[in-house]
Every structure is written in structure tokens, then in C-alpha cells.
Design an enzyme around this catalytic site. Sequence first.
Site, mmCIF file in Angstrom:
data_model
loop_
_atom_site.group_PDB
_atom_site.id
_atom_site.type_symbol
_atom_site.label_atom_id
_atom_site.label_comp_id
_atom_site.label_asym_id
_atom_site.label_seq_id
_atom_site.Cartn_x
_atom_site.Cartn_y
_atom_site.Cartn_z
ATOM 1 N N ASN A 147 -18.954 5.124 -32.650
ATOM 2 C CA ASN A 147 -18.040 4.041 -33.079
ATOM 3 C C ASN A 147 -18.726 2.687 -33.223
ATOM 4 O OD1 ASN A 147 -18.196 3.886 -30.254
ATOM 5 N ND2 ASN A 147 -16.104 3.139 -30.058
ATOM 6 N N PRO A 171 -28.594 9.103 -30.777
ATOM 7 C CA PRO A 171 -27.348 8.663 -31.419
ATOM 8 C C PRO A 171 -26.433 9.854 -31.670
ATOM 9 C CG PRO A 171 -29.117 8.799 -33.044
ATOM 10 C CD PRO A 171 -29.735 9.166 -31.722
ATOM 11 N N ALA A 172 -25.170 9.589 -31.987
ATOM 12 C CA ALA A 172 -24.282 10.668 -32.420
ATOM 13 C C ALA A 172 -24.849 11.256 -33.714
ATOM 14 C CB ALA A 172 -22.879 10.123 -32.654
ATOM 15 N N GLU A 245 -20.108 4.645 -19.475
ATOM 16 C CA GLU A 245 -19.157 3.767 -20.173
ATOM 17 C C GLU A 245 -18.248 4.691 -20.972
ATOM 18 O OE1 GLU A 245 -19.060 0.786 -19.394
ATOM 19 O OE2 GLU A 245 -21.061 0.144 -18.806
ATOM 20 N N LEU A 246 -17.003 4.878 -20.500
ATOM 21 C CA LEU A 246 -16.169 5.967 -21.033
ATOM 22 C C LEU A 246 -14.931 5.446 -21.754
ATOM 23 C CD1 LEU A 246 -16.633 8.272 -17.913
ATOM 24 C CD2 LEU A 246 -18.094 8.057 -19.918
ATOM 25 N N CYS A 279 -13.508 1.361 -27.802
ATOM 26 C CA CYS A 279 -13.131 1.650 -26.416
ATOM 27 C C CYS A 279 -12.218 0.558 -25.891
ATOM 28 C CB CYS A 279 -14.380 1.786 -25.553
ATOM 29 S SG CYS A 279 -15.467 0.358 -25.591
ATOM 30 N N GLU A 458 -22.963 -2.856 -18.140
ATOM 31 C CA GLU A 458 -23.852 -3.265 -19.231
ATOM 32 C C GLU A 458 -23.617 -4.767 -19.397
ATOM 33 O OE1 GLU A 458 -23.119 -0.495 -22.523
ATOM 34 O OE2 GLU A 458 -24.539 0.872 -21.579
HETATM 35 P P1 NAD Z 1 -18.511 11.931 -27.171
HETATM 36 O O1 NAD Z 1 -18.405 11.995 -25.676
HETATM 37 O O2 NAD Z 1 -18.003 13.065 -27.953
HETATM 38 O O3 NAD Z 1 -20.044 11.745 -27.606
HETATM 39 C C1 NAD Z 1 -20.843 10.683 -27.145
HETATM 40 C C2 NAD Z 1 -22.293 11.106 -27.178
HETATM 41 O O4 NAD Z 1 -22.495 12.139 -26.216
HETATM 42 C C3 NAD Z 1 -22.763 11.672 -28.520
HETATM 43 O O5 NAD Z 1 -24.087 11.246 -28.773
HETATM 44 C C4 NAD Z 1 -22.713 13.161 -28.283
HETATM 45 O O6 NAD Z 1 -23.591 13.892 -29.100
HETATM 46 C C5 NAD Z 1 -23.135 13.245 -26.827
HETATM 47 N N1 NAD Z 1 -22.699 14.460 -26.135
HETATM 48 C C6 NAD Z 1 -21.596 15.218 -26.413
HETATM 49 N N2 NAD Z 1 -21.545 16.255 -25.564
HETATM 50 C C7 NAD Z 1 -22.599 16.150 -24.732
HETATM 51 C C8 NAD Z 1 -23.084 16.931 -23.638
HETATM 52 N N3 NAD Z 1 -22.463 18.018 -23.233
HETATM 53 N N4 NAD Z 1 -24.204 16.529 -23.000
HETATM 54 C C9 NAD Z 1 -24.829 15.409 -23.388
HETATM 55 N N5 NAD Z 1 -24.446 14.641 -24.426
HETATM 56 C C10 NAD Z 1 -23.331 15.005 -25.085
HETATM 57 O O7 NAD Z 1 -17.825 10.554 -27.585
HETATM 58 P P2 NAD Z 1 -17.472 10.049 -29.072
HETATM 59 O O8 NAD Z 1 -16.273 10.760 -29.555
HETATM 60 O O9 NAD Z 1 -18.710 10.036 -29.888
HETATM 61 O O10 NAD Z 1 -17.086 8.508 -28.775
HETATM 62 C C11 NAD Z 1 -15.801 8.034 -28.583
HETATM 63 C C12 NAD Z 1 -15.541 7.820 -27.102
HETATM 64 O O11 NAD Z 1 -16.450 6.872 -26.569
HETATM 65 C C13 NAD Z 1 -14.158 7.212 -26.848
HETATM 66 O O12 NAD Z 1 -13.568 7.847 -25.742
HETATM 67 C C14 NAD Z 1 -14.466 5.747 -26.530
HETATM 68 O O13 NAD Z 1 -13.486 5.092 -25.754
HETATM 69 C C15 NAD Z 1 -15.758 5.897 -25.801
HETATM 70 N N6 NAD Z 1 -16.464 4.619 -25.812
HETATM 71 C C16 NAD Z 1 -16.620 3.936 -24.637
HETATM 72 C C17 NAD Z 1 -17.251 2.702 -24.632
HETATM 73 C C18 NAD Z 1 -17.450 1.924 -23.365
HETATM 74 O O14 NAD Z 1 -18.287 1.042 -23.358
HETATM 75 N N7 NAD Z 1 -16.718 2.226 -22.294
HETATM 76 C C19 NAD Z 1 -17.733 2.173 -25.835
HETATM 77 C C20 NAD Z 1 -17.560 2.888 -27.008
HETATM 78 C C21 NAD Z 1 -16.936 4.128 -26.992
#
Ligand code: NAD
Length: 478
Positions: A147, A171-172, A245-246, A279, A458
Site C-alpha cells: 500500500n 517488497p510485495a 506494524e500491523l 493502515c 518506527e
Molecule cells: P500481507 O501481510 O499480506 O503482506 C505483507 C508482506 O508480507 C508482503 O511482502 C508479503 O509477501 C509478506 N508475507 C506474506 N506472507 C508471509 C509469510 N508467511 N512469511 C513472511 N512474509 C510474508 O499484507 P498486505 O495485504 O500486503 O498489506 C496490507 C496490510 O498491511 C493491512 O492490514 C494494513 O493495515 C497493514 N499495514 C500496516 C501498517 C502499519 O504501519 N501498521 C502500514 C501499512 C499497512
Amino acid sequence: MVIDGKPAAARSGATVEIHDPATGELVDRVPQAGVEETRQAIDAAHKAFRAWADLLPHQRFQVLMKGAALARQHLDEVASLLTREQGKPLRDSKIEAQRFVENIEFYAAIAASGAIRGKQVPLSVPGAFGLVVRRPLGVVGAIIPWNFPLTLLANKIAPALAVGNTVVAKPASSTPLSTIRLVELMNEGGLPPGVLNVVVGPGAVVGQELIKNSKVRKIGFTGETQTGKQVMAEAASDLKHVTLELGGSDPAIVCDDADVEMASKAIAIGRFFNCGQACLAVKRVFVHEAVADQVIEKVTARAKRLKVAPGTDPSAQMGPMHTAGGRETIEAQLKDAVDRGARVLAGGNRLRGEPFDRGFFFEPTVITDVPPDARVWREETFGPLLPIARVKSLDEAIERANDSEFGLGSSVFTRDIKKAQQTIDRLDAGYSWINQVNLVAYDELPFGGTKHSGFGKEHGVEVLDFYTEEKSVVMGGV
Ligand code: NAD
């Protein structure tokens, strides 16, 4: 990919396709790493660590500033890549690319300023004195969502590199292009080979290798709460440091004495920025019944006025959603609310016709009269869907705001500073705004969540605690 300072392919020849969320067009292909390439990147970072950590802080400052200056010359190019792969309006991509550079500069300057310091501790043994020194951790794995690929990358690599760690960034898979370009530029700027690497591939392969490989000492993770829990459980087997950071479901509370115009504007921007995929987006609104009609009317009007268009259109205020799946989830959450009796005041549908049919567009949507058991109050809504609830009192608003597993951001709108302070004190969140929402990321102020929104910070000088460890030293004594 970039491994050990050089462009890297995948030995298997596998690639990842990157598609434009606004048009479905193929933007580019990048190599898809497996375990082997991930290990190469980790080994390169491990090999580079000692020499990078041994540089004087101002030497690291100079290298990072050169990389940042080079990145600054390519902001337009990076922003254009970001818009094509992520979907956000070009204007927002430029801000994000610039924020990357500013973040690198901020932590480079901190390294040079002497702020990364330990302390001297008087000891109760004659002739002995104690020191606490700060040391970098080693290799850091930075796992990033789609995002805000660039700011979330900078949040991790800038402090990590400034204090002497080396990094493997992941990265994603849908947003690697702007990241790879910035890592190339930072390397061209003079980072020694191996200090900053980037590998692209599935979380289940590349992410897992980063988490399980014992040469990696820290995982900086941003992503969904469910993924974060898995990351933490797996990192535990190697006792790795983790910052998580979730997800979030930020409440905004509008009090009976609020500046209604200001609150409505902030809430609309806070919800629909980045097509609601932030987020820290405003995801639940609790407005006092005394001003509810006005706020609902104004937020709805703003939602209807928003210009939705492909991010490459200079007039776009909101682009497409990033994925088809994300849009389906928002549609399901909306349907659940409507089935339970919610009223749709704005939006509620996919945009139709040219140029929308090929992309993942969804109208800015406002709903009200949403029953408390609806999914939108419990789950994170990661798209342009805003539920607004009327409440009878501030106590009720705070209770409902805290009735969530998440605890990331929150905001309160009131003209009474005492009421604002008392409300903020009672909100379970890692961040609170008074008469504002999340619009600017402050490098100076630590950021992070509570409850299921994660832990660790962070930003701020506080982040340095999460990329270093303390070591005690005793000098002298009997
Ligand atoms: P996601 O958890 O699907 O993926 C995030 C990253 O983790 C990606 O690079 C992905 O490839 C990797 N990943 C996925 N499964 C994994 C595993 N089993 N082991 C290791 N890495 C793995 O999240 P998303 O859908 O890409 O992002 C959206 C989420 O991120 C939302 O919930 C949003 O609120 C959260 N977010 C939080 C913050 C914050 O600072 N708190 C900031 C931005 C986004």
C-alpha cells in the site's frame, strides 16, 4: 533484484508479472527469487556487515546522503513506476517518493549528530565504572506490503542502515518496481556491495527464508495482523528481534462542540486517501447526535465530489483499488452491513464504462445506520468504505472506539482541549490526533500500534532502540 550491489536474476528463470491496477496492462516482469537467491542476498548482507558497522557514523552519513541525493534526481521516474504498479494518483506517488528520500536524510543526519549513543553508569564498586554501548544487530530483513511500498521501506532501511546494520528488503510481489529502482540508486550512490539488497518473491518462500535464516537477526515487518502473528511465532524459534506494524481500524470521534467543517473534511480525506488502503485510514466514525446530521451530510457530499480516475490522470484524487480480491472483500463487507439494515449514502458500486471496466475501481462509499454486529466494526476495511455511527455521549463514543482488536491510530474532534486530552488518554491506540487525522508522517514522532496492531516503533529517535542492542561494559574495579 539487487544482490551484493549487482543486478540479479533468478536461477530458475521464474518471473513475477506486474500489472497496472487501473488497466490490467502488463507493466513489467521482474525475477522471482527462490530460497537460493534469498540466501545469496542474506550472505551478501552478512559479509558486508562488519565493514559497514565499523564505519564512523559521519562516513555512513556521507554515503546515505549521496544515495538520497541521487534518488532525489529520479523522483519523477520512481513516482511513475509507483503509480503504474500500485494505482495511486501520481501526485501521491511523488509525495511518497520524496518521503523516502527525506527519511533517509533524516536518519543519516541522526547518525552524524551523535544521537546514537549509550550511557555511563556509576557503579558501587570502588574504581569501577560502567558503560552501556549501543551496537547494530547485523542483518535486517525488511518485509513490506503493497500500500505504501516506499515510505514503509524507508521506515525500516533508513534507521537500520544509519546505525550500521545491513538489509535484505522484500517488497510485495505486486509492487517491486519502484523499490528496486530506489535500491539501485542507493547502491549507485556509493553503498558498499551487500549493504542494501532487494529480493522479490512470495512471502511463503522469500519471507520465510528471511525469518528462518539464522544470519538474519531482525525482522522489520509491516502487513496484515494474521501474517504478523505468523512472523512472530516463526521468528521465535531463532529468537529474532521483530517489529510488527500491523492492521488497524482507526476510530474518529466527533464531539458535540467540534468544528463540523474541519472534522468532515479531515475524515473524508483520512478515509479515501490511497483509495482507503492505509493502515492509518479513518475506518470507523462515531459522531455525537447533536452534530451527526451535519457531519454525515458533509462527508457524504465530499465522497460524491471525489474525482476517481486512473492514477496517471493528473486530475485523479482517488485511483483504483490495488487488487480484485481487495475490492471483493470491500463489497462483501458492504453487503454484510446492508443486509443487516445499513443505508448507503454515497457510492456502493464499481465504476462502469471507460476507463473503469479494466481496473479495480470502486466508488467512495459512505454508510450509516450500521448495526453494531456488522463486519465493518470488527474487521479492518481496506478500501473506500466509511461507516458513520451516531452516538449519544462521548463515553459511548470512546467505548465503541475501543471495542476493537486493533489499536493503531485514532482521532478526536472538539474545541475543548481538556475534553480532547481526556479522550485521548482513554483511547487504546498507539497514535492519536486532535482535530486532525493521519495526513503527514512525522519523522520526528515515534509511530507504532498497540493490541493487535503490533508493537515496536518506527520513526523518531525511538526507532533506533529497535535496530540496535545495548551491551554493558565494566572498566576497572577490584
Ligand atoms: P500481507 O501481510 O499480506 O503482506 C505483507 C508482506 O508480507 C508482503 O511482502 C508479503 O509477501 C509478506 N508475507 C506474506 N506472507 C508471509 C509469510 N508467511 N512469511 C513472511 N512474509 C510474508 O499484507 P498486505 O495485504 O500486503 O498489506 C496490507 C496490510 O498491511 C493491512 O492490514 C494494513 O493495515 C497493514 N499495514 C500496516 C501498517 C502499519 O504501519 N501498521 C502500514 C501499512 C499497512
